[in-house]
Design an enzyme around this catalytic site. Structure first.
Site, PDB file in Angstrom:
ATOM      1  N   ILE A 353      34.985  52.509  16.097  1.00  0.00           N
ATOM      2  CA  ILE A 353      36.445  52.525  16.071  1.00  0.00           C
ATOM      3  C   ILE A 353      36.990  51.583  17.135  1.00  0.00           C
ATOM      4  O   ILE A 353      36.317  51.296  18.132  1.00  0.00           O
ATOM      5  CB  ILE A 353      36.972  53.976  16.278  1.00  0.00           C
ATOM      6  N   CYS A 354      38.189  51.075  16.892  1.00  0.00           N
ATOM      7  CA  CYS A 354      38.953  50.316  17.873  1.00  0.00           C
ATOM      8  C   CYS A 354      38.273  48.971  18.175  1.00  0.00           C
ATOM      9  O   CYS A 354      38.081  48.154  17.281  1.00  0.00           O
ATOM     10  CB  CYS A 354      39.158  51.161  19.130  1.00  0.00           C
ATOM     11  N   ALA A 355      37.873  48.724  19.422  1.00  0.00           N
ATOM     12  CA  ALA A 355      37.250  47.450  19.781  1.00  0.00           C
ATOM     13  C   ALA A 355      35.811  47.342  19.298  1.00  0.00           C
ATOM     14  O   ALA A 355      35.299  46.231  19.089  1.00  0.00           O
ATOM     15  CB  ALA A 355      37.290  47.261  21.298  1.00  0.00           C
TER      16      ALA A 355
END
Length: 434
Positions: A353-355
């Protein structure tokens, strides 16, 4: 391609306007006292001071989200333990380390005090005489105070600090609010200088409301934007799935969640908490040399074991939380990358998730032939961006998502893939997410 929907259960809320609405903004613009004295020499005002007390059995999602969001807004947040030690064993096996003991902050003036819920954490907060004195003084002096989940009923209500006010709390605790409280079923309820909310699934809304109460609408919007929040809270949510395959496990679902210095604490905490609620055995492993890590907004988390030990075990699913420095630490960990490669090559399940989809999976060829999403500002690092606008995307044995505001959907999509829609719906309702 299939879009899977988690539909709202027949649960009715008296919902407040969203934070960007004019009516809520007006209600939140009441002046606050400031703990800092003005000085002609000061180039900028001192940060607002916030107290978030924690205890054994505190609900970690509620505590960590409040701390993270208010630090994003620029607040000086003191995390204080109501126990004898700084280390706190929160609900669902999440281990936190406070900045101080309650006794250490007794003489500090705060602009806001926010109590997380969870049991027995809320009871410990209620029974902490030093904390009761701090919050009562806050109320007497016209300061802002707040509570979420069980804490409005168990602590604020017991201390007589909700008398004559509109308040909400966790649904099963509504009947425990004192009779002199005006009960409402809002996801977030604001009455003057008091803010209350319902549970883990409303913690982001609650925390953004607190940021607006402290700093105003413009700052709250500035903080909320990068978190990839939902357009409308409390309603049905979905995930997109392509190349669907069954997700299976043997007797107990085994999941690895690595953490590192700079990991996004909201994402890690929501993933760990929700999947443990679903009865998965979640192993939290530090890629650092020590079990304790300092996350992106300086929340201190303690892992279950070091990665050196964790790599000796077998996992049905490996999940990487985001946070840019944390993702970079994952990418630099040869042991973790080798484990992920083996997981992917064997057709086993993995996600990020995310970066982390961009910084870890893409960088090491673990998205080859796969569709993925990531944090919006990092999607340009994905070779294939054709599905990157999805909040949660499942492609066969891979699941990816976008940021803190999609973390609960991400975790619930995993629950649905393993345990079915009804179990995901039931858990979403328990969290007061829908």
């Amino acid at each position: 391609m299939a879009t899977r929907h988690l539909l709202p259960l027949p649960f009715v809320y008296k919902t407040l306007p969203r934070f960007r609405s004019k009516s809520t903004a007006t209600a939140l613009r009441r002046p606050l006292r400031s703990s800092s004295s003005s000085s002609p020499m000061a180039s900028s005002p001192a940060p607002k001071k916030v107290l978030v007390p924690i205890a054994h059995g505190t609900e970690p999602i509620e505590a960590v989200i409040t701390i993270d969001v208010l630090r994003r807004a620029g607040a000086d947040v003191s995390v204080a333990s109501a126990e004898k030690d700084l280390r706190v064993d929160a609900c669902w096996g999440v281990k936190l380390v406070a900045d101080a003991l309650i006794s250490d902050v007794a003489s500090t003036t705060f602009d806001l005090i926010s109590l997380p819920g969870g049991l027995p954490g809320s009871v410990t907060l209620r029974d902490c005489g030093a904390l009761e004195s701090i919050v009562k003084k806050q109320a007497e002096e016209g300061g802002l105070y707040a509570a979420i989940c069980a804490a409005p009923a168990v602590a604020l209500g017991s201390w007589g600090l909700l008398k004559g006010l509109k308040a909400t709390c966790y649904p099963s605790f509504m009947d425990k609010l004192p009779s002199d409280v005006i009960l409402v079923e809002s996801r977030v309820q604001i009455d003057g200088r008091v803010v209350t909310s319902r549970g883990p699934g409303t913690a982001l809304e609650y925390s953004v409301a607190l940021a607006e109460k402290l700093y105003g609408k413009e700052k709250a919007d500035e903080v909320a934007g990068p978190m990839v929040l939902r357009d409308q809270h409390g309603v049905e949510f979905s995930f997109t799935e392509i190349n669907p395959i069954p997700w299976k496990f043997d007797s107990t679902l085994q999941i690895l969640v690595p953490i590192a210095n700079g990991t996004e604490e909201m994402e890690a905490t929501m993933i760990i908490d929700i999947l443990r609620r679903a009865k998965a055995n979640v192993v939290v492993a530090s890629v650092e040399d020590e079990l304790e890590i300092v996350a992106s907004r300086k929340v201190k988390l303690i892992a279950d074991m070091l990665l050196d030990e964790a790599v000796k075990l077998q996992y049905d699913l490996i999940l990487l939380p985001g946070g840019l420095p944390g993702a970079q630490a994952f990418s630099n960990s040869e042991k973790l990358i080798n484990l992920l490669r083996k997981q992917a090559e064997s057709g086993k399940l993995y996600g990020a998730i995310c970066a982390s989809p961009a910084i870890v999976l893409e960088a090491h060829g673990l998205l080859k032939g796969k569709k993925a999403t990531a944090y919006p500002a990092l999607c340009d690092k994905l070779t294939d961006q054709s599905y990157s606008e999805n909040r949660v995307l499942v492609d066969g044995n891979l699941i990816t998502s976008r940021g803190p505001g999609t973390s609960m959907e991400f975790a619930l999509a995993i629950v649905e893939k393993f345990f079915g829609r009804q179990n995901a719906l039931d858990l979403a309702k328990t969290l007061v997410f829908i």
